[in-house]
Design an enzyme around this catalytic site. Structure first.
Site, mmCIF file in Angstrom:
data_model
loop_
_atom_site.group_PDB
_atom_site.id
_atom_site.type_symbol
_atom_site.label_atom_id
_atom_site.label_comp_id
_atom_site.label_asym_id
_atom_site.label_seq_id
_atom_site.Cartn_x
_atom_site.Cartn_y
_atom_site.Cartn_z
ATOM 1 N N ARG A 263 -9.772 -6.477 -25.939
ATOM 2 C CA ARG A 263 -9.293 -7.074 -27.188
ATOM 3 C C ARG A 263 -10.411 -7.819 -27.915
ATOM 4 N NH1 ARG A 263 -4.798 -9.284 -25.500
ATOM 5 N NH2 ARG A 263 -3.390 -7.695 -26.284
ATOM 6 N N ALA A 264 -11.292 -8.472 -27.166
ATOM 7 C CA ALA A 264 -12.387 -9.208 -27.795
ATOM 8 C C ALA A 264 -13.270 -8.273 -28.618
ATOM 9 C CB ALA A 264 -13.213 -9.925 -26.725
#
Length: 669
Positions: free
Chosen positions: A279-280
């Site tokens: 997700r980062a």
């Protein structure tokens, strides 16, 4: 953007000294796919002011008249429950929808329209706040105080752009694309890491310590309060310019190119910070694209990646729940420098791994330099002549080791406190265990079958004909649900010299930190009372910030006599005040001591008297005995536990896997 004459709020462009906050909000407005913004900061730092001011800058939206979901006439949503739509359109300002902390799941997602279901016999959906926020801004103040499952619902909708409702005979999916903004004060408790990760961007806001900046803040605020209309008019030009720039950036967003080199750079930066999952990387990429569009560029550059990483990574680099969010700027710059330009061929590098200045020798030298000169772990300044570790001196600070999974301690009986994960309670979520009558205009989730049973016997008297039922307010029954509540876990810790050696005190602190970690995971409020020397001290009043409790505990010095009675009385006073402020939250007192009372006359007798007073007032208690296992054991902590009517645990029993200990809550006659 609304005209200046229609605006009443503080202008976004007049906010002073909050550049990172303003940038994060603008990027989220340009690209809602980023996933929202979490603003963390102390009270009085213009968090809410900036969020509400952003709404004034959002462009107006074209909507289909009569559509409860604000569908765009040019791109109608095929799943809209109010479709199909006509070609007629109207224009309205973008909405700011505020979600209160006490909102229920029905209010957020929407629910069955009970009146139509019972009176007309049809299944109708009543939209919730997510539908109202579509194509606008959804603002959650004190998001850390919102129940976890509601935060999950919000973040799911923000990420997917739609919300689904599957319950009470309702099966609806509707559009829910909005800019999600949450604000919180870390002193009141943190969001759990898995929920933090779901927010796209995070900004930590602190008040400036520069007197010149503080003067500008006061001047702006006082000027606004003295003449709101005149103040807003002065900033009208800047507001319009910023609003137009946001619209242009939105239009440019689809044309921005994210090159393979930029993707590689983002991946290497995220890997260097050792973040979990992907997700980062995705959020950083979306934010970099939005920043490029905001800067008027069609190709993502290094500056865009740098700005994106500063906003997308700070809350994702935490390795355990007690790590403070934050980003090391130097580490970020090193990661950027190491990822661009691409590394040269190692064979051309005389100082490469195989060269004369090779990295192997350098790595070995660094490894050698990191060897612990004192592998035994003992403190040479606090060791007896025979090599045994000595007793911790007065004022000495001993740290804890890595925490472990602590056994569950819970209060017996069913409470009615704030939803959590510790003790049984009647809550708004959980399994249905019964039903009850509706009182006044209270909100709650109806128990449909119980309501039907209540109304059915009266249909003939009420003259009911045709489909549906004749239902009156007195027939409505609400579901009674049993779940789990959070408790106030108050630690009363003996910090006197009798607690033993440095090693023993380290074990004690590790046990307490493990219990604090358990409290964090179970959404408890915690407090810390310590006693040593001649007095007891409230090291931390009841708070939702378990991180603060850990920091206070780690810096706790030990030494001196043991004022055990004073510690118990101080704990009783803290619990008394807490009960006045939050009567629904049941307390759990955790007394950590070896039971030795050495301060004042008749010290242990006074301690037992104080324990008896706590028992009479029904305070659920657990005693953790810290007396060393070797040598002569006096068993004083066990006697104290009997006086308290408390559960007794040896320090070594704190870590016990998934075993459950229930603390008996006495009923006060």
């Amino acid at each position: 953007m609304r005209p200046a004459s229609a605006s009443t709020g503080f202008p976004f462009t007049a906010v002073v000294g909050m550049e990172d906050l303003q940038l994060a909000l603008i990027l989220a407005a340009i690209s809602p796919a980023i996933g929202g913004v979490l603003i963390r900061g102390e009270k009085g730092t213009a968090k809410s002011t900036a969020v509400r001011a952003l709404t004034e800058l959002l462009p107006p939206v074209d909507v289909v008249p009569g559509c409860r979901f604000s569908c765009d006439p040019d791109r109608p949503d095929a799943d809209c429950p109010d479709g199909p739509h006509s070609d007629v359109r109207s224009v309205r300002a973008a909405r700011l929808v505020e979600l209160p902390v006490g909102a229920t799941e029905d209010r957020v997602l929407g629910s069955l329209h009970l009146e139509k279901a019972l009176a007309e016999g049809i299944t109708a959906y009543e939209p919730g706040l997510l539908a109202a926020a579509h194509r606008g801004l959804l603002y959650v103040d004190e998001v850390n105080l919102l129940h976890d499952h509601l935060v999950d619902v919000l973040l799911d909708a923000a990420a997917m752009g739609r919300a689904s409702v599957e319950r009470d005979g309702v099966s609806v999916t509707h559009p829910a694309r909005f800019v999600l903004v949450g604000t919180m004060n870390p002193e009141e408790g943190e969001l759990r890491p898995q929920l933090l990760d779901r927010f796209g961007l995070t900004v930590d806001v602190v008040a400036s310590r520069d007197p010149a900046v503080r003067v500008e803040v006061m001047r702006a605020r006082l000027g606004y309060e003295a003449d709101p209309v005149g103040f807003i008019t002065r900033y009208d030009g800047q507001q319009r310019e910023l609003a137009e720039r946001i619209v242009k950036a939105r239009d440019l967003l689809t044309e921005v190119i994210l090159t393979d080199a930029a993707l590689r750079q983002i991946a290497e930066i995220c890997a260097s910070f050792d973040v979990d999952g992907m997700r980062a990387d995705l959020v950083t990429a979306r934010t970099a694209v939005a920043h490029a569009a905001w800067s008027g560029r069609t190709v993502v550059e290094v500056d865009d990646v740098r700005a994106a990483a500063k906003l997308a990574l700070p809350h994702r680099k935490r390795r355990n729940p007690f790590d403070a969010p934050g980003l090391d700027d130097q580490q970020l710059e090193e990661a950027i420098n190491n990822s661009t330009p691409p590394p040269e061929d190692p064979d051309d590098d005389p100082d490469g791994p195989g060269g004369p200045g090779g990295g192997v020798d350098r790595a070995k030298a660094e490894e050698d330099s990191s060897v612990d000169p004192n592998p035994s772990g003992t403190d040479p300044e606090n060791t007896e002549a025979d090599g045994r570790p000595g007793t911790a001196p007065v004022g000495d600070v001993v740290g804890s080791s890595a925490p472990y999974k602590a056994r569950l301690l819970s209060v017996q009986g069913a409470g009615a406190g704030v939803a959590g994960r510790r003790s049984r309670a009647i809550t708004e979520v959980g399994r249905v265990v019964g039903d009850r009558a509706l009182v006044g205009r209270e909100a709650g989730r109806p128990h449909l079958l119980a309501t039907l049973r209540s109304a059915a016997p009266h249909q003939q008297v009420r003259g009911r004909t045709g489909p549906g039922l004749a239902v009156r307010p007195s027939d409505v029954r609400l579901a009674v649900r049993e779940g789990r509540e959070g408790n106030l876990v108050l630690f009363c810790v003996d910090a006197s010299g009798s607690m033993g050696t440095k090693k023993r005190m380290g074990e004690i602190k590790t046990a307490i930190v493990s219990l604090l970690l358990d409290a964090y995971q179970r959404r408890d409020t915690v407090g810390l009372v310590t006693f040593a020397g001649a007095t007891a001290t409230v090291a931390l009043p009841p708070t939702g910030s378990v991180e603060t409790a850990v920091r206070r505990l780690e810096s706790l010095p030990t030494g001196g006599r043991t004022p055990l009675a004073e510690g118990l009385l101080q704990a009783a006073e803290v619990l008394r005040i807490a009960a006045i402020r939050d009567p629904r939250r049941r307390p759990l007192l955790v007394l950590v001591t070896d039971g030795r009372a050495t301060h004042g006359d008749n010290a242990f007798a006074r301690a037992r008297q104080s324990a008896g007073w706590l028992a009479q007032h029904g305070i659920a208690t657990v005693v953790v005995d810290c007396e060393p296992r070797r040598g002569v054991r006096l068993g004083l902590a066990a006697e104290l536990a009997a006086d308290l009517g408390a559960e007794y645990l040896d320090l070594g029993d704190v870590a016990a896997g998934n075993l459950v200990r229930t603390v008996t809550e006495r009923k006060v006659a």
